[in-house]
Design a protein around this motif. Structure first.
Motif, PDB file in Angstrom:
ATOM      1  N   HIS A 184       0.968  -1.257  -0.046  1.00  0.00           N
ATOM      2  CA  HIS A 184       0.139   0.008   0.029  1.00  0.00           C
ATOM      3  C   HIS A 184       0.890   1.311   0.054  1.00  0.00           C
ATOM      4  O   HIS A 184       0.397   2.341  -0.120  1.00  0.00           O
ATOM      5  N   ALA A 185       2.373   1.057   0.017  1.00  0.00           N
ATOM      6  CA  ALA A 185       3.061   2.099  -0.053  1.00  0.00           C
ATOM      7  C   ALA A 185       2.826   3.350  -0.985  1.00  0.00           C
ATOM      8  O   ALA A 185       2.455   2.844  -2.287  1.00  0.00           O
ATOM      9  N   HIS A 186       2.906   4.513  -0.876  1.00  0.00           N
ATOM     10  CA  HIS A 186       2.671   5.565  -1.632  1.00  0.00           C
ATOM     11  C   HIS A 186       3.769   6.540  -1.569  1.00  0.00           C
ATOM     12  O   HIS A 186       4.029   6.889  -0.333  1.00  0.00           O
ATOM     13  N   THR A 187       4.557   6.854  -2.592  1.00  0.00           N
ATOM     14  CA  THR A 187       5.495   8.025  -2.528  1.00  0.00           C
ATOM     15  C   THR A 187       4.834   9.415  -2.274  1.00  0.00           C
ATOM     16  O   THR A 187       3.934  10.114  -3.137  1.00  0.00           O
ATOM     17  N   PHE A 188       5.416  10.076  -1.404  1.00  0.00           N
ATOM     18  CA  PHE A 188       4.906  11.564  -0.989  1.00  0.00           C
ATOM     19  C   PHE A 188       6.080  12.397  -1.386  1.00  0.00           C
ATOM     20  O   PHE A 188       7.145  12.355  -1.118  1.00  0.00           O
ATOM     21  N   HIS A 189       5.519  13.470  -2.189  1.00  0.00           N
ATOM     22  CA  HIS A 189       6.299  14.647  -2.761  1.00  0.00           C
ATOM     23  C   HIS A 189       6.266  15.810  -1.927  1.00  0.00           C
ATOM     24  O   HIS A 189       5.251  16.237  -1.885  1.00  0.00           O
ATOM     25  N   TRP A 190       7.305  16.053  -1.310  1.00  0.00           N
ATOM     26  CA  TRP A 190       7.081  17.326  -0.440  1.00  0.00           C
ATOM     27  C   TRP A 190       6.980  18.684  -1.481  1.00  0.00           C
ATOM     28  O   TRP A 190       7.681  18.854  -2.544  1.00  0.00           O
ATOM     29  N   GLN A 191       6.167  19.605  -1.268  1.00  0.00           N
ATOM     30  CA  GLN A 191       5.956  20.713  -2.007  1.00  0.00           C
ATOM     31  C   GLN A 191       6.967  21.681  -1.392  1.00  0.00           C
ATOM     32  O   GLN A 191       7.220  22.821  -2.431  1.00  0.00           O
ATOM     33  N   SER A 192       7.590  21.738  -0.418  1.00  0.00           N
ATOM     34  CA  SER A 192       8.518  22.850  -0.026  1.00  0.00           C
ATOM     35  C   SER A 192       9.329  22.241   1.167  1.00  0.00           C
ATOM     36  O   SER A 192       9.033  21.524   2.002  1.00  0.00           O
ATOM     37  N   PRO A 193      10.589  22.671   1.414  1.00  0.00           N
ATOM     38  CA  PRO A 193      11.283  22.584   2.600  1.00  0.00           C
ATOM     39  C   PRO A 193      10.699  22.879   3.998  1.00  0.00           C
ATOM     40  O   PRO A 193      10.728  22.072   4.963  1.00  0.00           O
ATOM     41  N   GLU A 194       9.872  23.882   3.904  1.00  0.00           N
ATOM     42  CA  GLU A 194       9.031  24.315   4.801  1.00  0.00           C
ATOM     43  C   GLU A 194       7.973  23.478   5.379  1.00  0.00           C
ATOM     44  O   GLU A 194       7.863  23.071   6.590  1.00  0.00           O
ATOM     45  N   GLU A 195       7.387  22.913   4.258  1.00  0.00           N
ATOM     46  CA  GLU A 195       6.411  21.749   4.622  1.00  0.00           C
ATOM     47  C   GLU A 195       7.041  20.651   5.172  1.00  0.00           C
ATOM     48  O   GLU A 195       6.308  20.161   6.398  1.00  0.00           O
ATOM     49  N   LYS A 196       8.087  20.156   4.804  1.00  0.00           N
ATOM     50  CA  LYS A 196       8.816  18.876   5.626  1.00  0.00           C
ATOM     51  C   LYS A 196       9.225  19.246   6.959  1.00  0.00           C
ATOM     52  O   LYS A 196       9.033  18.467   7.687  1.00  0.00           O
ATOM     53  N   LYS A 197       9.557  20.506   7.106  1.00  0.00           N
ATOM     54  CA  LYS A 197      10.106  21.103   8.551  1.00  0.00           C
ATOM     55  C   LYS A 197       8.928  21.138   9.438  1.00  0.00           C
ATOM     56  O   LYS A 197       9.006  20.678  10.539  1.00  0.00           O
ATOM     57  N   LEU A 198       7.653  21.572   8.966  1.00  0.00           N
ATOM     58  CA  LEU A 198       6.538  21.571  10.021  1.00  0.00           C
ATOM     59  C   LEU A 198       6.102  20.182  10.121  1.00  0.00           C
ATOM     60  O   LEU A 198       5.675  19.930  11.092  1.00  0.00           O
ATOM     61  N   TYR A 199       6.074  19.162   9.156  1.00  0.00           N
ATOM     62  CA  TYR A 199       5.634  17.865   9.373  1.00  0.00           C
ATOM     63  C   TYR A 199       6.615  17.158  10.655  1.00  0.00           C
ATOM     64  O   TYR A 199       6.229  16.353  11.274  1.00  0.00           O
ATOM     65  N   ASP A 200       7.885  17.455  10.162  1.00  0.00           N
ATOM     66  CA  ASP A 200       8.871  16.703  11.242  1.00  0.00           C
ATOM     67  C   ASP A 200       8.577  17.606  12.645  1.00  0.00           C
ATOM     68  O   ASP A 200       8.821  16.872  13.623  1.00  0.00           O
TER      69      ASP A 200
END
Length: 166
Positions: A3-19
């Motif tokens: 069921h794995a799905h690859t996620f593509h970050w829209q920006s480094p900021e979006e990844k930072k907020l997720y982290d």
């Protein structure tokens, strides 16, 4: 997994907020595990019992946690949960750290009851009190980033970094 799905970050900021959300959750669960979780079956009851269920169930399905902080400023605790240090953020200059945000309204609040030995009580907000200041929120991807959501009429959806399906 299949069921794995690859996620593509829209920006480094979006990844930072997720982290930040993930670190917050990890530290919150460690805090709850070390300090313990209790509950009462009565509204604002004082007869507390040990939480008999899996720890994660304490934050699921719209549940609320009330934490008693004895001798600690709540902002220092939130700083620790987000940044791993108590001086990681200046609330007076910057407001709440992202991805936390100020909510416009809330269905519940808290108040201190009793003058000699104050006790924190949960209250249902009514009328304009629902719009008082001091309510904060954060959207959390509890389903796990890129995991499939339950079946939906819009098709196959996956859990996004703020818990919003995509």
């Amino acid at each position: 997994p299949s069921h794995a799905h690859t996620f593509h970050w829209q920006s480094p900021e979006e990844k930072k907020l997720y982290d930040n959300r993930v670190y917050f959750l990890k530290r919150l669960f460690l805090c709850l595990a070390v300090c313990g979780v209790t509950f009462t079956t009565e509204d604002n009851g004082e007869a507390l019992r040990a939480w008999p269920y899996p720890l994660a169930s304490a934050v699921c399905h719209g549940g609320r946690l009330m934490m008693r902080l004895h001798g600690l400023d709540w902002r220092l605790v939130v700083n620790f949960l987000f940044f791993g240090e108590t001086d990681g953020w200046n609330w007076e200059e910057n407001g709440p750290p992202q991805p936390m945000y100020v909510r416009r309204a809330a269905t519940h609040g808290v108040r201190l009851d009793g003058a000699i030995t104050p006790r924190l009580s949960e209250v249902k907000t009514k009328g304009t009190a629902a719009f008082d200041r001091g309510h904060m929120g954060m959207d959390i991807p509890l389903g796990g980033l890129s995991n499939p959501t339950p079946p939906h009429r819009s098709g196959h959806l996956f859990v996004g970094p703020a818990g919003v399906p995509y």
